[in-house]
Design an enzyme around this catalytic site. Structure first.
Site, PDB file in Angstrom:
ATOM      1  NE  ARG A   1     -10.531  -1.597   4.169  1.00 37.00           N
ATOM      2  CZ  ARG A   1     -11.064  -1.815   5.367  1.00 37.00           C
ATOM      3  NH1 ARG A   1     -12.160  -2.527   5.498  1.00 37.00           N
ATOM      4  NH2 ARG A   1     -10.464  -1.343   6.457  1.00 37.00           N
TER       5      ARG A   1
ATOM      6  CE  LYS B   1      -6.503   8.362   8.406  1.00 38.66           C
ATOM      7  NZ  LYS B   1      -7.073   7.244   9.155  1.00 38.66           N
TER       8      LYS B   1
ATOM      9  CE  LYS C   1      -3.143   2.541   3.165  1.00 37.65           C
ATOM     10  NZ  LYS C   1      -3.994   2.458   4.377  1.00 37.65           N
TER      11      LYS C   1
ATOM     12  CD  GLU D   1      -6.689   5.009   2.731  1.00 41.50           C
ATOM     13  OE1 GLU D   1      -7.657   5.056   3.515  1.00 41.50           O
ATOM     14  OE2 GLU D   1      -5.515   4.808   3.123  1.00 41.50           O
TER      15      GLU D   1
ATOM     16  CG  ASP E   1      -1.844   5.101   5.110  1.00 36.18           C
ATOM     17  OD1 ASP E   1      -1.642   4.044   5.733  1.00 36.18           O
ATOM     18  OD2 ASP E   1      -2.951   5.413   4.637  1.00 36.18           O
TER      19      ASP E   1
ATOM     20  CG  ASP F   1      -9.803   7.071   7.118  1.00 38.32           C
ATOM     21  OD1 ASP F   1      -8.755   7.079   6.438  1.00 38.32           O
ATOM     22  OD2 ASP F   1      -9.824   7.239   8.359  1.00 38.32           O
TER      23      ASP F   1
ATOM     24  CG  ASP G   1      -5.526   7.686   4.936  1.00 44.54           C
ATOM     25  OD1 ASP G   1      -6.480   8.311   4.417  1.00 44.54           O
ATOM     26  OD2 ASP G   1      -5.660   6.635   5.600  1.00 44.54           O
TER      27      ASP G   1
END
Ligand code: BES
Ligand code: ZN
Ligand code: ZN
Length: 500
Positions: A353, A279, A267, A351, A290, A349, A272
């Protein structure tokens, strides 16, 4: 740092300081410690008998020696390494990291280390070098004051009676692995503004050119053609275009071509914010890391390219920002993944996956038969396992066992969480095939259950490194900040498969 190695004896070493591993409750009445006690004119025994230093892991005792004692070095550092029965190469790496950090702190320029592990000299030397390189990494790149200025420019590894060639080979390997772990850590530490998906692709291009990997970077137009609606739904809100980085290592002469292709998929969310499901502000700055999964793939591939194992390896890093804007994906939107599966985006959030779904599908298209993906995927993994173990889940128990075993050898801990099919019920959508969140319960598992939808037909394992990729506190052997978790394990998995 110049690295040398010697089969000893340590008494002959002419560095400024000597660091020696000491086992838990080891006394100074015999062996090496007795010799050091003599050299220190009784100080070593006194330190140990006073119980100020008991040889517990990470404990240190630092002494200046008088020249009369018979050693060439003038400073002695005792480092606790814990139980002798549990001492292995992973601890040697921590021992070396502690030695390097501690002695640099004392402005020592040249050090010798005596790890005191018996066994494979190449492995021991590699662990020392790797540990020292990892130990010396700092996150002060952007400081103009109070930056670490002190450097160790010479490291001598003393392994009693060892074969010189084996030691030399180990030094080379340790350098490759240590530098690659730091490569990943440096990327993880980069602010989002400096490390965009485009920059990440440029860095991948640099390692590909330097170490002779083949590379392909898909831009958004190509992703569109491939039907990667899931990945593209994440970058919609950002001005920075997404990139899908593909690196490939192909052995010069594959010793065994059994048709298997291992893919590492990571990833790469370079920042993020949560997107429209924004968030909270507290600690949001940390979401620059991230992209650690993607950086882990790049770091591992960088090492693999130099270590030249006999099996091919594919590295895949989907990279994107996750930002809110007038163009951003909204909660409730439905997107279509490359496999044709439709996904209801409940929470923007979740994201990671979404980008991994298409990256895993693309790895399969490129012929992957075994896939290990890694991601800072869920906050829930920190609740379950803290910062000690990373989570491993998957569909192939053999691959999972291999990850756990390879991790153990290099001192990285992976703990398996279950992935029963019942968990998949939580990601059923009312209006699409699946949805991207599965409620409050078992957050790490339902994230994996989502990925599983895209990993059918291959042996697949997933590593959730959200709790272990960033260290809030420094350790004696490592600075605070990015840890480089999983880079060494992945390199080890490839090495082990190459030897099989
Ligand atoms: N990048 C985060 C996960 C994360 C959290 C990484 C803390 C490192 C430290 C991920 O994209 C995320 O936001 N996950 C959500 C999922 C939820 C909306 C189902 C989470 O864990 O809260
Ligand atoms: Zn997120
Ligand atoms: Zn994320």
């Amino acid at each position: 740092m110049n690295v040398e190695c010697t089969p000893g004896p340590y008494q002959e070493v002419d560095t400024q300081a000597l660091a020696v591993a000491v086992f838990k409750d080891e006394k100074a009445d015999g062996g090496l410690l007795k010799d050091l006690d003599t050299a220190s004119e009784g100080v070593v025994k006194s330190v140990i008998d006073s119980e100020e230093f008991k040889g517990k892991e990470g404990e240190t005792a630092y002494l200046h020696l008088r020249p009369a004692g018979g050693l060439k070095v003038q400073r002695l550092l005792l480092i606790g390494v814990g139980e002798k029965a549990e001492y292995h190469v992973a601890r040697v790496s921590e021992f070396a990291g502690t030695a390097a950090r501690f002695l640099r702190g004392k402005n020592v320029k040249s050090i010798a280390v005596v790890p005191r592990l018996e066994g494979d000299a190449e492995l021991i030397a590699a662990s020392v070098v790797e540990g020292a390189i990892i130990g010396l990494f700092e996150i002060d790149k952007y400081r103009t004051s109070d930056k670490e200025q002190k450097v160790i420019d010479r490291l001598v590894i003393v392994v009693d009676g060892a074969d010189k060639d084996a030691l030399t080979r180990g030094v080379k390997r340790g350098q490759i692995v240590g530098e690659s772990v730091n490569f990943t850590r440096d990327m993880a530490n980069e602010p989002g503004a400096y490390l965009t998906p485009t920059n990440m692709a440029e860095r991948a291009q640099e390692i590909a050119s330097e170490f002779n990997l083949s590379i392909d970077v898909l831009d958004e137009a190509r992703m569109q053609k491939e039907g990667m609606g899931s990945l593209l739904s994440v970058s919609r809100g950002s001005d920075e275009p997404a990139k899908l980085i593909i690196l490939k290592y192909t052995p010069a002469k594959p010793t065994k071509d059994n048709g298997q292709l291992l893919a590492l998929v990571g990833k790469g969310i370079t920042f993020d914010s949560g997107g429209i499901s924004l968030k909270p502000g507290e600690n949001m700055e940390l979401m620059k890391y991230d992209m650690t999964g993607g950086a882990t793939v790049l770091g591992a591939m960088r090492a693999i390219a130099q270590l030249k194992p006999s099996i091919p390896v594919l590295g895949v890093a989907p990279c994107s920002e996750n930002l809110p804007s007038g163009k951003a994906t909204k909660p409730g939107d439905v997107v279509r993944a490359m496999t044709g599966k439709t996904i209801e985006v409940i929470n923007t959030d979740a994201e990671g996956r979404l980008i991994l779904a298409d990256a895993i599908a693309y790895a399969k298209k490129l012929g992957a038969t075994r896939i290990i993906d890694m991601a800072t995927l869920t906050g829930a993994v920190s609740i379950a396992l803290g910062d000690v173990n990373a989570a491993v889940l998957g569909t192939d128990q053999e691959l999972i066992n291999e990850i756990i075993a390879a991790g153990k050898e290099v001192g990285e801990k992976f703990w398996q969480l279950p992935l029963d099919k019942e968990y998949s019920k939580q990601i059923k959508s009312d209006i699409a095939d699946i949805k991207n969140v599965g409620g409050r319960k078992a957050g790490t598992i339902t994230a994996a259950a989502f990925l599983k939808e895209f990993a059918d037909g291959v042996a697949w394992a997933h590593l959730d490194i959200a709790g272990t990729a960033w260290g809030d506190e420094a350790k004696p052997y490592r600075s605070k900040g990015p840890t480089g978790i999983a880079v060494r394990t992945l390199i080890n998995i490839v090495n082990r498969a190459s030897r099989e």
